[in-house]
Design a protein around this motif. Sequence first.
Motif, PDB file in Angstrom:
ATOM      1  N   ALA A  66       1.570   3.142   4.978  1.00 12.24           N
ATOM      2  CA  ALA A  66       2.356   2.614   3.858  1.00 12.24           C
ATOM      3  C   ALA A  66       1.570   2.669   2.550  1.00 12.24           C
ATOM      4  O   ALA A  66       2.112   3.047   1.498  1.00 12.24           O
ATOM      5  N   VAL A  67       0.278   2.307   2.592  1.00 14.06           N
ATOM      6  CA  VAL A  67      -0.556   2.371   1.387  1.00 14.06           C
ATOM      7  C   VAL A  67      -0.698   3.808   0.919  1.00 14.06           C
ATOM      8  O   VAL A  67      -0.600   4.112  -0.281  1.00 14.06           O
ATOM      9  N   LEU A  68      -0.920   4.730   1.865  1.00 16.28           N
ATOM     10  CA  LEU A  68      -1.052   6.142   1.517  1.00 16.28           C
ATOM     11  C   LEU A  68       0.227   6.653   0.848  1.00 16.28           C
ATOM     12  O   LEU A  68       0.173   7.399  -0.135  1.00 16.28           O
ATOM     13  N   ALA A  69       1.380   6.258   1.368  1.00 19.10           N
ATOM     14  CA  ALA A  69       2.645   6.679   0.780  1.00 19.10           C
ATOM     15  C   ALA A  69       2.800   6.151  -0.647  1.00 19.10           C
ATOM     16  O   ALA A  69       3.283   6.870  -1.536  1.00 19.10           O
ATOM     17  N   ILE A 128      -4.769   1.778  -7.633  1.00 17.73           N
ATOM     18  CA  ILE A 128      -4.932   1.470  -6.209  1.00 17.73           C
ATOM     19  C   ILE A 128      -4.584   0.013  -5.936  1.00 17.73           C
ATOM     20  O   ILE A 128      -3.930  -0.319  -4.941  1.00 17.73           O
ATOM     21  N   ASP A 129      -5.008  -0.884  -6.809  1.00 16.15           N
ATOM     22  CA  ASP A 129      -4.694  -2.304  -6.643  1.00 16.15           C
ATOM     23  C   ASP A 129      -3.183  -2.532  -6.608  1.00 16.15           C
ATOM     24  O   ASP A 129      -2.675  -3.331  -5.814  1.00 16.15           O
ATOM     25  N   VAL A 130      -2.470  -1.818  -7.499  1.00 14.65           N
ATOM     26  CA  VAL A 130      -1.018  -1.979  -7.546  1.00 14.65           C
ATOM     27  C   VAL A 130      -0.389  -1.482  -6.239  1.00 14.65           C
ATOM     28  O   VAL A 130       0.491  -2.141  -5.659  1.00 14.65           O
ATOM     29  N   ALA A 131      -0.841  -0.309  -5.761  1.00 17.40           N
ATOM     30  CA  ALA A 131      -0.270   0.253  -4.526  1.00 17.40           C
ATOM     31  C   ALA A 131      -0.518  -0.665  -3.334  1.00 17.40           C
ATOM     32  O   ALA A 131       0.396  -0.951  -2.544  1.00 17.40           O
ATOM     33  N   VAL A 132      -1.746  -1.138  -3.183  1.00 21.55           N
ATOM     34  CA  VAL A 132      -2.067  -2.036  -2.075  1.00 21.55           C
ATOM     35  C   VAL A 132      -1.312  -3.347  -2.225  1.00 21.55           C
ATOM     36  O   VAL A 132      -0.844  -3.939  -1.241  1.00 21.55           O
ATOM     37  N   GLY A 133      -1.165  -3.809  -3.474  1.00 15.05           N
ATOM     38  CA  GLY A 133      -0.445  -5.045  -3.706  1.00 15.05           C
ATOM     39  C   GLY A 133       1.018  -4.957  -3.284  1.00 15.05           C
ATOM     40  O   GLY A 133       1.580  -5.908  -2.749  1.00 15.05           O
ATOM     41  N   VAL A 169      -4.179  -7.958  -5.309  1.00 14.65           N
ATOM     42  CA  VAL A 169      -4.876  -8.129  -4.041  1.00 14.65           C
ATOM     43  C   VAL A 169      -6.359  -7.941  -4.263  1.00 14.65           C
ATOM     44  O   VAL A 169      -6.794  -7.384  -5.254  1.00 14.65           O
ATOM     45  N   THR A 170      -7.133  -8.416  -3.328  1.00 17.50           N
ATOM     46  CA  THR A 170      -8.575  -8.264  -3.397  1.00 17.50           C
ATOM     47  C   THR A 170      -9.000  -7.115  -2.504  1.00 17.50           C
ATOM     48  O   THR A 170      -8.669  -7.080  -1.324  1.00 17.50           O
ATOM     49  N   VAL A 171      -9.720  -6.170  -3.097  1.00 14.60           N
ATOM     50  CA  VAL A 171     -10.223  -5.028  -2.342  1.00 14.60           C
ATOM     51  C   VAL A 171     -11.729  -5.013  -2.489  1.00 14.60           C
ATOM     52  O   VAL A 171     -12.255  -5.063  -3.604  1.00 14.60           O
TER      53      VAL A 171
END
Length: 382
Positions: A66-69, A128-133, A169-171
Motif C-alpha cells: 500500500a505504501v509503495l502504491a 514520503i511522510d504524506v504517503a505513509v501517513g 507519522v513518525t519514520v
Amino acid sequence: MRPRPVTALVLANLKRQVRDKVGMFFIVVMPFITIVFVGMALGGDAADAELPVAVVADTSDPVSAAVLAELEADEALEVRRAGSAEDVRDGVRRGALAAGLVMRPGDTGFELVVNQTSGSGMAARGEIDVAVGRVSAVLEATRAARAAGASPEQADAYVRKAREEAVAVTVSSSGGEEPDRPTGFAYTAPANLLLFTFVNSMAVAAALVESRRIGMVRRSLAAPVRQGQVLLGEALSRFLVAVAQSLLIIVVSRFLFDVGWGDPVGVAVVVALFCLIATGAAMLVGALVRAPQQAPAIGPPVGIVLGMLGGCLWPREVAGEPLNTIGYLFPHSWAMDALLELSRPSAGLGSVLVEVAVLAGMAVVALGVAVAVFRRRALESV
C-alpha cells in the motif's frame, strides 16, 4: 549642511565604480554563479523535477504494498525498487537518490534514508511522510470501524475520510537529525548576499585609496566643504554600493531561484545594518592602506575568512563547535542567523531582535573606528 558637495562626491565615486569592469563582474555576475553551483550542491530546488527515491519492499506484505502504491502515484517522485537497504544507503550517500525507504515485512517501523543537509532530500522526506501517513490513516480507520462493529458502508466512509485527511507519522531516519535551517538556494542566497556584500565592499575600498592618491580628498577639503561633508560623501558612496549589491541578490534570487526571504521589514533592517558594517570596514581599510592595490589584496581574503566562520560558504554545522563560537565574534554569523530565521513563515522582526541589537552595536563600532581613522588621515597623500 548643503547636499550639493555630498551629492557630487557620491556621483563621482559611483561613476568610477561603474567604469571598473572587473569590479562590476564580481558585483553583478559572480554572486549568481556561486549561488547556482553551491545551491545545486546543497540540494537546489526540487520543485520542478521528480525526486529519485528508492524503496525496499516486499509486495506480498499488504502494508508495504500500500505504501509503495502511494509513492508510485505521487507525481513528485521517481520511485525505484532497490534490492537491499545497503543499496539505498549507498545511493543516498553518492547523491544518486534524494531519499530511500526500507520496509521489512511485518515491521510497521520503516527506515528512512535521507541526507538531512540536502534540499531535495528533505523535499522527498515530506512526500514520503504524506504517503505513509495516508496508509497509516486508512489502517487506523479500518481497525476502528471493525472494533465498533460498523456496517460495510460505514467502514467505507471511515476509510474514505481517512484517505482525505492524511496524518503525520513518525519514520525512523538513518540520515541524522532533521535540520533547523533552510537548504539549497534558500541557504546559498542569503549566504552569498552577506559574503559578496562584504567582500566587494572591501574591494571597493581601493577607490578611497585612489581618491587620497590623486588628492581628491585634499582638494575637496581645500574647497569650501567641511570635513564632515567629505566623510559623509565617502561613506554614502560605499553604503550605496553595498545596498545595491544586496538588493540585486535579493531581487534576482527571488525571481530566478524562487527564494523566499520572509518578512520584508526584518530583512531590510538586517541587510541595512550589515551594509553599514561593511561600509565601516571598507572605509577603515581605505584609510589605513597606502596603495590602491593593497585594498583588494587584503580586504577580500579577510571577507572570505569571515564568511567561512559565519557559514556563508557552507552550513556552519560542518565547521564544528570551536569555529562556530569564533564566528560569533564577527557580524556574518549574526546576520546569517537573522536572515535564515526570517525566512521562516511565522518569523518577523521580533524574532531577530537579539541579532539586530548585536549588528547595530557592531555597526556603531565599525563606523566609529572608521570615522576616527579617516579624520586623522584625511589630509595624507599616499
